[in-house]
Design an enzyme around this catalytic site. Structure first.
Site, short mmCIF file in Angstrom:
data_model
loop_
_atom_site.label_atom_id
_atom_site.label_comp_id
_atom_site.label_asym_id
_atom_site.label_seq_id
_atom_site.Cartn_x
_atom_site.Cartn_y
_atom_site.Cartn_z
N THR A 11 0.83 -1.23 0.00
CA THR A 11 0.00 0.00 0.00
C THR A 11 0.85 1.28 0.00
O THR A 11 0.34 2.36 -0.19
CB THR A 11 -0.90 0.04 1.26
OG1 THR A 11 -0.05 -0.03 2.42
CG2 THR A 11 -1.88 -1.13 1.27
N GLY A 12 2.15 1.16 0.19
CA GLY A 12 3.03 2.35 0.22
C GLY A 12 3.33 2.86 -1.18
O GLY A 12 2.97 2.22 -2.18
N VAL A 14 6.17 3.04 -2.80
CA VAL A 14 7.02 2.12 -3.57
C VAL A 14 6.25 0.83 -3.87
O VAL A 14 6.34 0.29 -4.97
CB VAL A 14 8.34 1.83 -2.83
CG1 VAL A 14 9.17 0.77 -3.56
CG2 VAL A 14 9.15 3.12 -2.67
N ARG A 39 -3.57 -3.49 9.47
CA ARG A 39 -4.47 -2.34 9.24
C ARG A 39 -5.03 -2.39 7.80
O ARG A 39 -6.18 -2.06 7.56
CB ARG A 39 -3.68 -1.04 9.44
CG ARG A 39 -4.53 0.20 9.59
CD ARG A 39 -3.70 1.45 9.91
NE ARG A 39 -2.67 1.73 8.89
CZ ARG A 39 -1.37 1.59 9.10
NH1 ARG A 39 -0.93 1.16 10.26
NH2 ARG A 39 -0.49 1.87 8.14
N ARG A 99 21.86 -3.44 3.67
CA ARG A 99 22.70 -2.95 2.56
C ARG A 99 24.20 -3.10 2.84
O ARG A 99 24.95 -3.43 1.90
CB ARG A 99 22.40 -1.48 2.27
CG ARG A 99 21.08 -1.25 1.58
CD ARG A 99 20.86 0.21 1.29
NE ARG A 99 19.50 0.44 0.78
CZ ARG A 99 18.81 1.55 1.03
NH1 ARG A 99 19.33 2.53 1.75
NH2 ARG A 99 17.58 1.71 0.56
N CYS A 134 17.90 5.39 -2.85
CA CYS A 134 17.49 6.01 -4.11
C CYS A 134 18.52 7.02 -4.62
O CYS A 134 18.88 7.02 -5.80
CB CYS A 134 16.14 6.68 -3.94
SG CYS A 134 16.02 7.66 -2.46
N LYS A 218 24.94 7.10 3.59
CA LYS A 218 24.52 6.01 2.68
C LYS A 218 25.21 6.19 1.33
O LYS A 218 25.76 5.25 0.77
CB LYS A 218 22.99 6.03 2.49
CG LYS A 218 22.21 5.52 3.69
CD LYS A 218 20.70 5.66 3.47
CE LYS A 218 19.92 5.27 4.73
NZ LYS A 218 18.47 5.51 4.59
N ARG A 240 16.56 18.38 1.20
CA ARG A 240 15.18 18.09 0.82
C ARG A 240 14.61 19.34 0.15
O ARG A 240 14.71 20.45 0.70
CB ARG A 240 14.38 17.74 2.07
CG ARG A 240 12.98 17.23 1.78
CD ARG A 240 12.96 15.86 1.21
NE ARG A 240 13.23 14.80 2.22
CZ ARG A 240 13.36 13.54 1.94
NH1 ARG A 240 13.32 13.15 0.69
NH2 ARG A 240 13.57 12.64 2.88
N HIS A 247 14.48 13.00 -7.73
CA HIS A 247 15.66 13.62 -7.13
C HIS A 247 16.52 14.28 -8.21
O HIS A 247 16.56 13.80 -9.36
CB HIS A 247 16.52 12.57 -6.44
CG HIS A 247 15.97 11.99 -5.17
ND1 HIS A 247 14.91 12.55 -4.47
CD2 HIS A 247 16.34 10.89 -4.48
CE1 HIS A 247 14.66 11.81 -3.39
NE2 HIS A 247 15.51 10.80 -3.37
N GLN A 322 12.59 9.07 -8.07
CA GLN A 322 12.98 8.41 -6.82
C GLN A 322 12.18 7.15 -6.55
O GLN A 322 12.71 6.16 -6.03
CB GLN A 322 12.75 9.39 -5.66
CG GLN A 322 13.17 8.87 -4.29
CD GLN A 322 12.09 8.12 -3.55
OE1 GLN A 322 10.91 8.34 -3.77
NE2 GLN A 322 12.49 7.20 -2.68
C1 2RA Z 1 14.90 9.84 1.04
N1 2RA Z 1 16.53 8.18 0.33
O1 2RA Z 1 14.85 10.35 -0.08
C2 2RA Z 1 15.40 8.43 1.20
C3 2RA Z 1 14.30 7.50 0.92
N2 2RA Z 1 14.66 6.17 1.11
O2 2RA Z 1 14.52 10.40 2.05
#
Ligand code: 2RA
Length: 339
Positions: A11-12, A14, A39, A99, A134, A218, A240, A247, A322
């Protein structure tokens, strides 16, 4: 014919993209299970020419499952990934849980397919394969063809990351906030605790003692593992930005061997999973909107790094969806390699 599949976290954002990509690529599964939390269990889910009922994820869910695509967060992957492997399932995990586990291949099919060459469906043995983060996927799809030619000594990445990286709720809140701000109303700030619309901020991942945040680390650690090059120097600043689902990344590369920009552009034009958008005359370069809902990573602003001697350095600008190439498509390309 074809493998039996399970989608964990269906349901997410991705999870839903897994289904879109499976359809778009006509993935040859013989059966598919839609798994989610208690849920969501019981909800009906139309997919291709059938209607499925979402099942609650339990240890029994993986009985008879050949390949399970996980995107339900690290704790679910840690709890159920090994359970699925013990049942003989090959798990492709989109979370960060495994990972950096040296026994777990971290795979971008266009970049390091050899990392998973010992994992075969016909063995009937379970295994776990990790999907990279991502922002790492999007960066390395573009940087690796150049690395293969001239060996990257140092990579500096600045990312401009979409709301989708924080999930569907963040995408909804960005839209809601934008409307509120335009209407002169106070913005709803539940996801990031600060205004996102008409703003940008350091990535919401936690900051470590080094001053780097987890998202940046990461990029650093996953690049070294995927390139199998612990000595490559990588630094990153992850931001962000108020963009929905793609992205953007500015990437500076310093090479061991000279690489001029024309050669670099030719390499990228012929590299898998890349579209070059690099038109200086019309100032047309990659944008998040132009790559959204698309498979390819777009690369442009290809130019010699004039701060370095000769042709030792290159600057490029990269955009990638993304949810798609950054998560669902990459995972399903891994699953296709098992067929
Ligand atoms: C982000 N890379 O964009 C993370 C999502 N897994 O916040």
């Amino acid at each position: 014919t074809g493998p039996s599949l399970a989608v964990v976290g269906v349901t997410g954002a991705v999870g839903q993209e897994f289904l879109s990509v499976l359809s778009d690529r006509d993935f040859p599964y013989r059966s598919i299970k839609m798994l989610a939390s208690k849920r969501s269990a019981g909800r009906r889910l139309p997919f291709q020419d059938k209607e499925y009922v979402i099942e609650e994820l339990t240890a029994e869910s993986f009985n008879g499952v050949d390949i399970a695509l996980f995107s339900a967060g690290g704790s679910i992957s840690r709890e159920f990934g090994p359970v699925a492997v013990d049942k003989g399932t090959i798990v492709v995990d989109n979370s960060s849980a495994f990972r950096m586990d040296e026994k777990v291949p971290l795979v971008i099919p266009e970049v390091n397919p050899e990392a998973m060459e010992n994992i075969k469906l016909e063995n009937g043995k379970g295994a776990l394969i990790a999907n990279p983060n991502c922002s790492t996927i999007i960066c390395l799809v573009a940087a690796t063809p150049l690395h293969r030619r001239a060996k990257v000594k140092r990579m500096v990445v600045s990312t401009y990351q979409a709301a989708s990286g924080a999930g569907a709720a963040a995408m909804e809140e960005l839209e809601q906030q934008t409307r509120e701000v335009l209407d002169g109303r106070p913005p709803t700030c539940k996801i990031f605790k600060q205004q996102y619309a008409f703003n940008l901020f350091s990535h919401n991942a936690s900051i470590q003692l080094s001053g780097y945040n987890e998202e940046e680390m990461k990029m650093v650690k996953e690049t070294k593992k995927i390139w199998n090059d612990p000595d490559v120097k990588v630094t990153a600043t992850c931001i962000r930005v108020p963009v929905m689902r793609a992205h953007a990344e500015s990437v500076n590369l310093q090479f061991e061997k000279p690489l001029d920009e024309d050669t670099a552009r030719d390499i990228l034009k012929n590299a898998p999973g890349i579209v070059v958008i690099d038109d200086r005359a019309t100032n047309h370069f990659p944008t998040p909107l132009e790559v959204s809902n698309k498979d390819d990573v777009a690369v442009g602003r290809i130019r010699r790094d004039l701060s370095q001697d000769g042709n030792q350095g290159l600057d490029i600008f990269v955009c990638g969806d993304q949810i798609r190439k950054g998560a669902a498509l990459n995972a399903i390309q891994i699953a296709e390699m098992l067929l």
